[in-house]
Design a protein around this motif. Structure first.
Motif, PDB file in Angstrom:
ATOM      1  N   LYS A  66     -21.618 -56.362  30.683  1.00 14.27           N
ATOM      2  CA  LYS A  66     -20.278 -56.892  30.962  1.00 14.27           C
ATOM      3  C   LYS A  66     -20.314 -58.415  30.898  1.00 14.27           C
ATOM      4  O   LYS A  66     -21.347 -59.039  31.165  1.00 14.27           O
ATOM      5  CB  LYS A  66     -19.810 -56.479  32.364  1.00 14.27           C
ATOM      6  CG  LYS A  66     -19.875 -54.997  32.643  1.00 14.27           C
ATOM      7  CD  LYS A  66     -19.409 -54.690  34.061  1.00 14.27           C
ATOM      8  CE  LYS A  66     -19.739 -53.262  34.434  1.00 14.27           C
ATOM      9  NZ  LYS A  66     -21.187 -53.082  34.706  1.00 14.27           N
ATOM     10  N   GLN A  99     -18.249 -55.061  27.950  1.00 11.50           N
ATOM     11  CA  GLN A  99     -17.091 -54.770  28.794  1.00 11.50           C
ATOM     12  C   GLN A  99     -16.604 -56.058  29.459  1.00 11.50           C
ATOM     13  O   GLN A  99     -17.395 -56.776  30.060  1.00 11.50           O
ATOM     14  CB  GLN A  99     -17.482 -53.730  29.847  1.00 11.50           C
ATOM     15  CG  GLN A  99     -18.021 -52.442  29.230  1.00 11.50           C
ATOM     16  CD  GLN A  99     -18.848 -51.630  30.226  1.00 11.50           C
ATOM     17  OE1 GLN A  99     -18.363 -50.684  30.821  1.00 11.50           O
ATOM     18  NE2 GLN A  99     -20.097 -52.011  30.418  1.00 11.50           N
ATOM     19  N   THR A 132     -13.354 -53.615  31.964  1.00 15.12           N
ATOM     20  CA  THR A 132     -13.790 -53.147  33.278  1.00 15.12           C
ATOM     21  C   THR A 132     -12.809 -53.634  34.334  1.00 15.12           C
ATOM     22  O   THR A 132     -12.333 -54.777  34.282  1.00 15.12           O
ATOM     23  CB  THR A 132     -15.226 -53.602  33.611  1.00 15.12           C
ATOM     24  OG1 THR A 132     -15.615 -53.058  34.866  1.00 15.12           O
ATOM     25  CG2 THR A 132     -15.364 -55.105  33.650  1.00 15.12           C
TER      26      THR A 132
END
Length: 465
Positions: A66, A99, A132
């Protein structure tokens, strides 16, 4: 099932992990068939550990990471720098799934980040782009704008059912998959806590436990949790599996859920043997009813997916955002004058051409100009009137925040739509955002200047009202 590496950061509170040993623990998971690992740029040394493991295994693992940037503006160069930093740590040529997390939607810089990430995907540095902690409204907005996101990672468990409504509907409609974390609520949905006294904040050891105890409090408290644990235990005994297996399978069986993320404390507790039982567990209709009744007896977690990072109550380990960000810059540039006025500009070309501001504050009054779904030279929300409306309201909120106000200060809105057929999705989107505020409102059909615009809104607010 994905193996989550958030606990790496928690373990490193005691000191740095030995990367080689932690990578060996990852390798043991992969040998058992758990080859997909989820991490982030801020999970301590998780990316470095994963890179060592992937290099040993010759690329037969899937590494999901992420990017959670600091709030505020980012350029294509700073986005590239972040992605290349993760690539270097992962020892990879491309990130399997990158993400993206946005801290707040009223600051449109999150869109700049996503557009830059999509360019890096087209370049080949990112194989798949995901999100996310996005809520349903903004996931829908992203997809209607044409950003090719394939997944949204959100908190979802028998304790937290926020994903069951609008989020699932958006995912099914667009073909997007959910990756569920918090499935075991930091271990609180397991045998260790059945019948146990409330440990209180001081009785918890890990960040994960601290975080999810706040979820328990939001859902009604420790006493209300125990019947849910008893129901999970009853289903587990019926199938001769663990409570963790039942809690994970219940989420994995939900529509649009592609995977559940089970956290591992590398080198200490990976739960490999227990997790393997998840593959053969099948819940029947009676099991699902037992779990649904027990979950339904808890209070709903407030808000939509990801709201725990954007508005009180902050359901984080610390109970606020102090471990995550230092502060939030103004969503839009602020200018002073003429006279006592303060002005905010959103940077659209029309503000310069026509000589107006996005919003003007005089005293405690803020007037927001007619606002369309424009960001730079892009139209946000595509041809979806609701998605455009939500972005327009985001812009209005950002302009208000830049001048010291907030959406709750709005007492008057005016909505203009060129197509009468769009009135209901526009009105419903306005209702989602202003339903608790209830400003005076007028909605009229009118021609709009510019191609593709389906709605324009202006607003008036009184700070502190």
């Amino acid at each position: 099932m994905l193996t989550g590496l958030w606990q790496v950061a928690d373990l490193e509170r005691e000191g740095p992990l030995e990367v080689a040993d932690a990578a060996a623990a990852m390798d043991a998971c992969a040998e058992a068939g758990f080859t997909t690992f989820d991490m982030a740029d801020h999970y301590g040394s998780a990316e470095e550990i994963a890179g060592v493991c992937a290099a040993r295994r010759g690329g037969d693992v899937q590494l999901l990471t992420k990017w959670t940037p600091e709030p505020g503006p980012h350029t294509s160069a700073t986005v590239r720098e972040a992605v290349e930093r993760s690539l270097e740590r992962l020892r990879a040529d491309a990130i399997d799934l990158l993400q993206f997390h946005a801290w707040r939607y009223a600051d449109p810089s999150w869109l700049d980040c996503l557009f830059a990430l999509q360019e890096l995907k087209e370049e080949g540095l990112i194989r798949h782009l995901g999100l996310t902690n996005f809520d349903a409204v903004h996931l829908d907005m992203v997809l209607n704008t044409g950003i090719k996101a394939v997944s949204n990672q959100i908190c979802c468990s028998l304790l937290d059912g926020r994903a069951s409504g609008a989020m699932t509907e958006v995912c099914v409609r667009h073909g997007v998959q959910l990756l569920a974390y918090g499935t075991l609520a930091g271990g609180l949905l397991t045998e260790a806590w059945l019948g146990a006294d409330d440990p209180g904040p001081e009785g918890l050891q890990t960040w994960s436990e601290m975080k999810y105890r706040r979820f328990v409090e939001a859902a009604g408290g420790w006493e209300r949790l125990q019947p849910l644990l008893a129901a999970i235990r009853a289903v587990a005994e019926k199938h001769a599996v663990s409570m963790a297996n039942v809690a994970a399978r219940a989420v994995l069986d939900r529509p649009a859920v592609a995977g559940v993320i089970i956290g591992a404390r590398l080198g200490r507790s990976e739960h490999i043997a227990d997790n393997l039982r998840l593959a053969s567990l099948r819940l029947d209709a009676e099991d699902r009813e037992v779990l649904a009744v027990a979950s339904g007896a808890m209070d709903p977690i407030p808000g939509d997916c990801g709201d725990e990072y954007r508005r009180p109550p902050y359901l984080t380990a610390a109970g606020d955002l102090s471990h995550h960000v230092g502060g939030f810059p103004s969503p839009y540039p602020v200018h002073h004058g003429p006279g006592s006025r303060t002005r905010a500009g959103s940077g659209t070309v029309w503000e310069e051409v026509a000589g107006f501001s996005r919003a003007v504050r005089t005293g405690d009054h803020i007037a927001v100009s007619g606002t369309t779904a424009t960001h730079g030279d892009r139209l946000i929300g595509g041809a979806d009137p609701a998605a455009q409306t939500h972005f327009v309201i985001d812009k209005i909120e950002g302009a208000l925040e830049a001048l010291g106000g907030k959406l709750e200060d709005v007492y008057r809105t005016r909505i203009f739509i060129p197509k009468l057929a769009d009135w209901e999705p526009v009105a419903r989107a306005h209702g989602q955002r202003f339903g608790a505020i209830r400003p005076a409102n007028t909605l009229v059909q009118a021609g709009l200047i510019g191609s593709g615009y389906l709605v324009e809104i202006e607003a008036e607010a009184r700070v502190g009202s």
